[in-house]
Design a protein around this motif. Sequence first.
Motif, PDB file in Angstrom:
ATOM      1  N   GLU A   1     -53.630 164.396  54.234  1.00 54.32           N
ATOM      2  CA  GLU A   1     -52.339 164.904  54.685  1.00 54.32           C
ATOM      3  C   GLU A   1     -51.285 163.807  54.776  1.00 54.32           C
ATOM      4  N   ASN A   2     -51.716 162.554  54.965  1.00 55.85           N
ATOM      5  CA  ASN A   2     -50.763 161.455  55.021  1.00 55.85           C
ATOM      6  C   ASN A   2     -51.114 160.315  54.079  1.00 55.85           C
ATOM      7  N   SER A   3     -52.073 160.550  53.194  1.00 54.07           N
ATOM      8  CA  SER A   3     -52.475 159.552  52.188  1.00 54.07           C
ATOM      9  C   SER A   3     -52.907 158.238  52.820  1.00 54.07           C
ATOM     10  N   TRP A   4     -53.740 158.321  53.876  1.00 53.02           N
ATOM     11  CA  TRP A   4     -54.234 157.136  54.556  1.00 53.02           C
ATOM     12  C   TRP A   4     -55.723 156.951  54.325  1.00 53.02           C
ATOM     13  N   PHE A   5     -56.106 155.703  54.078  1.00 59.42           N
ATOM     14  CA  PHE A   5     -57.499 155.312  54.239  1.00 59.42           C
ATOM     15  C   PHE A   5     -57.664 154.877  55.690  1.00 59.42           C
ATOM     16  N   VAL A   6     -58.740 155.310  56.327  1.00 62.01           N
ATOM     17  CA  VAL A   6     -59.005 154.947  57.721  1.00 62.01           C
ATOM     18  C   VAL A   6     -60.018 153.806  57.727  1.00 62.01           C
ATOM     19  N   LEU A   7     -59.569 152.642  58.190  1.00 60.40           N
ATOM     20  CA  LEU A   7     -60.415 151.448  58.252  1.00 60.40           C
ATOM     21  C   LEU A   7     -60.932 151.274  59.667  1.00 60.40           C
ATOM     22  N   HIS A   8     -62.213 150.965  59.798  1.00 58.05           N
ATOM     23  CA  HIS A   8     -62.858 150.853  61.116  1.00 58.05           C
ATOM     24  C   HIS A   8     -63.590 149.514  61.188  1.00 58.05           C
ATOM     25  N   GLY A   9     -63.183 148.655  62.113  1.00 54.47           N
ATOM     26  CA  GLY A   9     -63.783 147.338  62.235  1.00 54.47           C
ATOM     27  C   GLY A   9     -63.911 146.944  63.705  1.00 54.47           C
ATOM     28  N   PRO A  10     -64.324 145.737  64.028  1.00 55.73           N
ATOM     29  CA  PRO A  10     -64.711 144.708  63.055  1.00 55.73           C
ATOM     30  C   PRO A  10     -66.180 144.819  62.663  1.00 55.73           C
ATOM     31  N   VAL A  11     -66.471 144.477  61.428  1.00 54.04           N
ATOM     32  CA  VAL A  11     -67.841 144.455  60.912  1.00 54.04           C
ATOM     33  C   VAL A  11     -68.332 143.014  60.941  1.00 54.04           C
ATOM     34  N   HIS A  12     -69.528 142.811  61.453  1.00 52.86           N
ATOM     35  CA  HIS A  12     -70.107 141.467  61.500  1.00 52.86           C
ATOM     36  C   HIS A  12     -71.447 141.438  60.777  1.00 52.86           C
ATOM     37  N   LYS A  13     -72.002 140.261  60.603  1.00 50.57           N
ATOM     38  CA  LYS A  13     -73.289 140.116  59.924  1.00 50.57           C
ATOM     39  C   LYS A  13     -74.380 140.865  60.681  1.00 50.57           C
ATOM     40  N   GLY A  14     -75.412 141.248  59.922  1.00 47.15           N
ATOM     41  CA  GLY A  14     -76.523 141.961  60.532  1.00 47.15           C
ATOM     42  C   GLY A  14     -76.354 143.452  60.337  1.00 47.15           C
ATOM     43  N   GLY A  15     -76.918 144.181  61.272  1.00 43.47           N
ATOM     44  CA  GLY A  15     -76.753 145.622  61.233  1.00 43.47           C
ATOM     45  C   GLY A  15     -78.072 146.324  60.972  1.00 43.47           C
ATOM     46  N   PRO A  16     -78.005 147.641  60.969  1.00 44.12           N
ATOM     47  CA  PRO A  16     -76.802 148.427  61.233  1.00 44.12           C
ATOM     48  C   PRO A  16     -76.289 148.246  62.660  1.00 44.12           C
ATOM     49  N   ASP A  17     -74.965 148.349  62.808  1.00 47.89           N
ATOM     50  CA  ASP A  17     -74.307 148.213  64.099  1.00 47.89           C
ATOM     51  C   ASP A  17     -74.146 149.605  64.706  1.00 47.89           C
ATOM     52  N   ALA A  18     -74.727 149.793  65.883  1.00 47.67           N
ATOM     53  CA  ALA A  18     -74.716 151.120  66.513  1.00 47.67           C
ATOM     54  C   ALA A  18     -73.309 151.654  66.752  1.00 47.67           C
ATOM     55  N   ARG A  19     -72.319 150.760  66.820  1.00 45.66           N
ATOM     56  CA  ARG A  19     -70.958 151.225  67.072  1.00 45.66           C
ATOM     57  C   ARG A  19     -70.412 152.044  65.906  1.00 45.66           C
ATOM     58  N   PHE A  20     -71.027 151.911  64.736  1.00 46.41           N
ATOM     59  CA  PHE A  20     -70.550 152.646  63.574  1.00 46.41           C
ATOM     60  C   PHE A  20     -71.435 153.844  63.243  1.00 46.41           C
ATOM     61  N   PHE A  21     -72.406 154.162  64.116  1.00 49.82           N
ATOM     62  CA  PHE A  21     -73.246 155.326  63.880  1.00 49.82           C
ATOM     63  C   PHE A  21     -72.475 156.587  64.242  1.00 49.82           C
ATOM     64  N   PRO A  22     -72.729 157.688  63.533  1.00 46.47           N
ATOM     65  CA  PRO A  22     -72.173 158.967  63.981  1.00 46.47           C
ATOM     66  C   PRO A  22     -72.771 159.342  65.338  1.00 46.47           C
TER      67      PRO A  22
END
Length: 360
Positions: A175-196
């Motif tokens: 609707e607004n032609s945006w990519f949604v970027l979610h950070g910060p990403v650090h080494k390692g993972g998976p990072d639980a903060r990015f889990f659904p």
Amino acid sequence: MDGIASSVPLIARPSFDRACSFVPSEYVQAWEWFLREEQRGGLWDKLPHRTNADSPQYGHRLTIDSELFPVSRDSGIFWPGRGRVKHPHEKTFALSVHNSKRGAYPDVPPLYLEDGTWVLKYSSQSASVENWRDQDYNQKMINCMECGVPVGVFFATSAGYKVLGLAFVERYEPENSWFVLHGPVHKGGPDARFFPDMSYMKDAPIAAEFSGAPTNDEEKVRYALRRERIGQQRFRNQLFEAYTGRCAVSGCSVDEALEAAHIENYSGPKSQVVSNGILLRRDLHSLFDAHLISFELVRGDYQLCGSYLLQHTDYATFAGSVLREPDEHRLRPNARFLEAHRAEFDFSESRRHAEAVAPY
């Protein structure tokens, strides 16, 4: 860009380490540079590729095998060409993005969330920009989204460029032609903060996805859509209770006409909570999602503000209407999310003005 609107991101547990297997080694070294610059915290007067020898930042540029390696270019979405990097045959990924206060795209500041992460809305490459198709920048961002590959993020401030670090391309908002970027990403993972956030699935039947059985992409898409429907219904029920079954703007109490509106469409953990929602009449919900209406804080109350596109419509009568909030404080709309939505509304208004979109 039509194909983005219906795409469903399938990477449920993205990570830095996982992404390293998809990209050339130069990308990994560039990512490590972004992590170092994020920690260093300095501002760049200019982007690295334009930094002069007399700049204090000159020595912080990335070198690989004693040669300068670019992590930015004038184009907002950047990837190093095939003359410099041997890209995988299947997909080429964006390496970095940056905004510019002097560019064609207005700034929307990053939204900092309570879990320590941030969300940034970044404009897709516009077809109105000369030679935009030559390098197919948007497709490279889509490749990052589909494969869980992070991009480096520069954000222009009045004092200079800040390196926010690495971010996943979480989704695309057509609707607004945006990519949604979610950070910060650090080494390692998976990072639980990015889990659904799948807590609302606890009472759902156990599907093949949880049993360890192999699944194909079609099954993953069906599961993602089913999970979204379950979460949305739970979210709607909670908002109905919080707002006593009435639209927060119009007062409409017809159940079939009411919908649960997300303030911030961030799709990770904590997005399906009452403080990230408003119960709105269906048409007002559509206008809210399209950033044709928003809310501004006026003398302690949030009042509705509308786009100039609506000035000759019946919706103009809603201008100045006070947002009716739940009595219980914890259920009220998150102030930071409302402020971010208003910033996105202003972004959309400036774009509509620049494109000379005529009122309805």
